[in-house]
Design an enzyme around this catalytic site. Structure first.
Site, PDB file in Angstrom:
ATOM      1  N   HIS A  98       0.730  -1.262   0.262  1.00  0.00           N
ATOM      2  CA  HIS A  98      -0.019  -0.027   0.036  1.00  0.00           C
ATOM      3  C   HIS A  98       0.897   1.375  -0.152  1.00  0.00           C
ATOM      4  O   HIS A  98       0.522   1.969  -0.979  1.00  0.00           O
ATOM      5  CB  HIS A  98      -0.953   0.020   1.244  1.00  0.00           C
ATOM      6  CG  HIS A  98      -1.843   1.110   1.233  1.00  0.00           C
ATOM      7  ND1 HIS A  98      -3.309   1.137   0.921  1.00  0.00           N
ATOM      8  CD2 HIS A  98      -1.511   2.293   1.965  1.00  0.00           C
ATOM      9  CE1 HIS A  98      -3.663   2.425   1.168  1.00  0.00           C
ATOM     10  NE2 HIS A  98      -2.795   3.062   1.819  1.00  0.00           N
ATOM     11  N   GLU A  99       1.946   1.405   0.884  1.00  0.00           N
ATOM     12  CA  GLU A  99       2.723   2.359   1.025  1.00  0.00           C
ATOM     13  C   GLU A  99       3.510   2.761  -0.259  1.00  0.00           C
ATOM     14  O   GLU A  99       4.032   3.778  -0.568  1.00  0.00           O
ATOM     15  CB  GLU A  99       3.461   2.255   2.273  1.00  0.00           C
ATOM     16  CG  GLU A  99       2.503   2.646   3.603  1.00  0.00           C
ATOM     17  CD  GLU A  99       1.562   3.710   3.725  1.00  0.00           C
ATOM     18  OE1 GLU A  99       1.698   4.476   3.068  1.00  0.00           O
ATOM     19  OE2 GLU A  99       0.470   3.379   4.449  1.00  0.00           O
ATOM     20  N   GLU A 124      -4.417   7.657  -3.058  1.00  0.00           N
ATOM     21  CA  GLU A 124      -4.963   6.655  -2.772  1.00  0.00           C
ATOM     22  C   GLU A 124      -5.335   5.801  -3.679  1.00  0.00           C
ATOM     23  O   GLU A 124      -5.238   4.444  -3.605  1.00  0.00           O
ATOM     24  CB  GLU A 124      -6.396   6.844  -1.687  1.00  0.00           C
ATOM     25  CG  GLU A 124      -6.044   7.252  -0.153  1.00  0.00           C
ATOM     26  CD  GLU A 124      -5.255   6.106   0.501  1.00  0.00           C
ATOM     27  OE1 GLU A 124      -5.578   5.004   0.408  1.00  0.00           O
ATOM     28  OE2 GLU A 124      -4.064   6.734   1.058  1.00  0.00           O
ATOM     29  N   HIS A 136       1.790   4.752  -2.756  1.00  0.00           N
ATOM     30  CA  HIS A 136       1.786   6.104  -2.676  1.00  0.00           C
ATOM     31  C   HIS A 136       3.351   6.707  -3.181  1.00  0.00           C
ATOM     32  O   HIS A 136       3.644   7.533  -3.759  1.00  0.00           O
ATOM     33  CB  HIS A 136       1.951   6.295  -0.922  1.00  0.00           C
ATOM     34  CG  HIS A 136       0.540   6.455  -0.659  1.00  0.00           C
ATOM     35  ND1 HIS A 136      -0.417   7.319  -1.053  1.00  0.00           N
ATOM     36  CD2 HIS A 136      -0.097   5.778   0.538  1.00  0.00           C
ATOM     37  CE1 HIS A 136      -1.764   7.114  -0.556  1.00  0.00           C
ATOM     38  NE2 HIS A 136      -1.327   6.189   0.608  1.00  0.00           N
TER      39      HIS A 136
END
Length: 489
Positions: A254-255, A284, A258
Site C-alpha cells: 500500500h505505502e 489513494e 504512494h
C-alpha cells in the site's frame, strides 16, 4: 519571464523547507525519542511559522499578477501557486503556528493514550485540535461550509456534499455484499508464528517487486504505516505482527503505491507545486490499486504463496487457491487498516460522518467515543471492545487531518476506474502477475497517472487515464464479481 522565474525560485525554496518539515514528521513517527515530544512541537511550530510567512508573502501576489505562462505546465504551476496563496492569506500566522505546535504535541498524547487504552487522557488535546481546526476552517470558508474548506486541502475542487452523494450510492450495495459474504463460511486463516525480521526482508522484496526505488527511499517501522516525501527522498513505513504477516506485507505494498507515485513524477517538476501527488484521492488510487486489485489478485497471490513458503516454511494452507481465499477473507474486525475490501469503505463512511459533525459543532469531542461506539455497533453489528480498536485507532485527528478520511474511499473509487482501463490496456496482466512481474501494471500507471504529478486537476487525471468520468460503478462491479466468485454467491 522575470516574474515567473522569480516566483518559481521562491517556490522551490518554500517547497524545500516543506520537505524538511515532512522529514521532522517522519522522524517523530519512527525514531524520535519519546521524551523529545515537547521540543519537537516547538520545532514544528517554528518551521510552520517560516512556511506560512513564505506562503502568504505579498511578493507572491505581485509575481502572480505579473507572470505570464507560455505553456500548459506553467499555467498549471501558476494555478496551483495561486490556489495555495489564496488559502494561506486567509489563515492568520499565529493560528497556523499554533496548529503546528498543538498537533505535534497531540500526536504524542494520542500514541500514549492509545497504548494505555485511555480515551479520557486524549480528549483535552483533541478538543484543542478541533477548536483550532474549526477556527482555521472558518477563516478559509469565509462564510461557507467549514468542512468543504478542509476537504479542499486534500481533494481540491470537491465538496463534502459531493462525497456524501458518492457514499450514498455505495453504501447499500456494500452493506448487501457484506451481509451475503458473512453468511458464508470464512476461509481458514494463517496459523503459527512468523519471524518479524523475516517479514521485513520479504517486505523489502515486495517493495522492489512493485517498483519502489530504494536508492531514493527506505523502509522503517511505525505504529501507523505511512509514506513521506517526494522527489529524490520518498520514505515508507510498515509494521509487523508475529501472528499476522499480511499486515506487514500489504501495508508495505500500500505505502509503495504512494511512494511510487511520488517517485514517478516528472523530475522537472521537483520542488514545485506539480512535483507531488495532485490529491490524496489520486494518491489513494495508487496505493489501493497496488494493494488490492494487483496485490490481492488471484494471479499475484499465487506468486506470493510461493515466496511465503520459501521464507517461512509450511503455512498450513493447502494450495494457491486456498491461499487466495485466505488473503481475501472477509471477517469481522475493528481496525480500518486491516479491513478487507468489502468492509473498508464502511469504516471510512463512519469517520466521514463523525468528523463532519465535529466540524459543524453537531458533535462534541466529549461525546465522540460514545458516538463512535454507537455508530460502529449499528454499521457492523457488534460492539467495540477497547478504545484502540475504536476512536483511538487512527492518528489522523490528533494531527488535525480533518477532511482527509473521505479521500481513502475516493481513492478506491478512482482505483476501480483505473483498474478497468488497465485490464483493457494490458490483457496479459494476469500472466505477468503470476510470475511476480508487476511492471506491466505499474508502468501503465506511471505513464497514465504518476508522471503528471499536479499538472491536472484530480478528477481530470482519472478521466484522462481511464477514459471515463470517475464514479463508483466500476469499483462496485469489481467487488461484487470478485467476492461473488470467492464466496459462490
Amino acid at each position: 519571464m522575470s516574474a515567473y522565474k522569480d516566483l518559481m525560485a521562491f517556490q522551490r525554496e518554500t517547497s524545500a523547507l516543506g520537505q524538511i518539515a515532512g522529514r521532522l514528521g517522519w522522524d517523530q513517527e519512527t525514531v524520535m525519542p519519546r521524551g523529545a515530544a515537547a521540543q519537537r512541537a516547538e520545532e514544528m511550530a517554528a518551521i510552520e511559522a517560516v512556511l506560512h510567512a513564505r506562503r502568504s508573502d505579498p511578493r507572491v501576489a505581485d509575481w502572480l499578477e505579473q507572470a505570464r505562462a507560455k505553456d500548459e505546465v506553467e499555467q498549471a504551476q501558476l494555478r496551483e501557486i495561486r490556489r495555495a496563496y489564496d488559502r494561506a492569506v486567509k489563515v492568520p500566522a499565529d493560528l497556523a503556528t499554533a496548529i503546528a505546535r498543538v498537533t505535534s504535541a497531540a500526536q504524542g498524547t494520542w500514541a500514549q493514550a492509545r497504548a494505555d487504552e485511555d480515551v479520557a487522557a486524549f480528549l483535552p488535546a483533541l478538543s484543542e485540535v478541533v477548536a483550532l481546526k474549526r477556527e482555521e476552517g472558518a477563516a478559509l470558508a469565509q462564510g461557507g461550509d467549514i468542512y468543504d474548506a478542509m476537504v479542499e486541502d486534500y481533494e481540491p475542487y470537491t465538496t463534502g456534499t459531493q462525497i456524501a452523494e458518492i457514499f450514498d450510492q455505495m453504501r447499500p450495495r456494500l452493506v448487501a455484499l457484506r451481509a451475503a459474504v458473512l453468511d458464508k463460511p470464512a476461509p481458514p486463516g494463517l496459523t503459527g508464528s512468523f519471524d518479524e525480521l523475516v517479514q521485513m526482508r520479504l517486505s523489502q522484496k515486495l517493495a522492489v517487486t512493485f517498483g519502489y526505488d530504494l536508492n531514493t527511499g527506505r523502509i522503517d517501522k511505525a505504529v501507523h504505516p505511512f509514506s513521506s516525501g517526494s522527489g529524490l527522498d520518498v520514505r515508507i513505513t510498515t509494521r509487523t505482527s508475529e501472528t499476522d504477516p499480511f499486515n506487514c506485507f500489504y501495508s508495505t505494498i500500500h505505502e509503495v503505491g504512494h511512494a511510487a507515485y511520488e517517485q514517478g513524477i516528472d523530475p522537472d517538476y521537483a520542488l514545485t507545486p506539480l512535483g507531488q501527488g495532485v490529491s490524496m484521492g489520486v494518491h489513494e488510487s495508487q496505493s489501493r490499486i497496488y494493494e488490492n486489485q494487483l496485490g490481492r489478485s488471484r494471479a499475484f497471490t499465487g506468486w506470493l504463496f510461493g515466496q511465503m513458503k520459501d521464507a517461512f516454511g509450511d503455512l498450513g494452507i493447502a494450495d494457491e487457491d486456498a491461499f487466495y481465499a485466505t488473503v481475501n477473507g472477509v471477517h469481522n474486525g475493528y481496525v480500518r487498516t486491516e479491513a478487507d475490501e468489502v468492509q473498508y469503505n464502511l469504516h471510512i463512511m463512519l469517520r466521514f460522518d463523525l468528523e463532519r459533525a465535529l466540524m459543524a459543532g453537531d458533535l462534541q469531542v466529549a461525546d465522540l467515543e460514545a458516538a463512535w461506539n454507537e455508530r460502529f455497533k449499528a454499521d457492523f453489528g457488534y460492539a467495540i471492545d477497547k478504545p484502540s480498536n475504536g476512536c483511538l485507532q487512527d492518528v489522523h485527528w490528533s494531527v488535525g487531518l480533518f477532511g482527509y478520511f473521505p479521500t481513502y474511499s475516493l481513492g478506491n473509487v478512482y482505483a476501480g476506474c483505473l483498474h478497468q482501463a488497465l485490464r483493457n490496456a494490458v490483457p496479459e496482466l494476469d500472466g505477468q502477475l503470476a510470475e511476480g512481474d508487476t511492471s506491466g501494471a505499474t508502468g501503465w500507471l506511471r505513464e497514465k497517472v504518476q508522471q503528471f504529478g499536479g499538472l491536472y486537476a484530480p478528477r481530470d487525471v482519472i478521466e484522462r487515464a481511464s477514459g471515463m468520468e470517475p464514479g463508483p460503478e466500476p469499483l462496485l462491479e469489481y467487488l461484487e464479481s470478485k467476492f461473488g466468485d470467492l464466496y459462490r454467491l
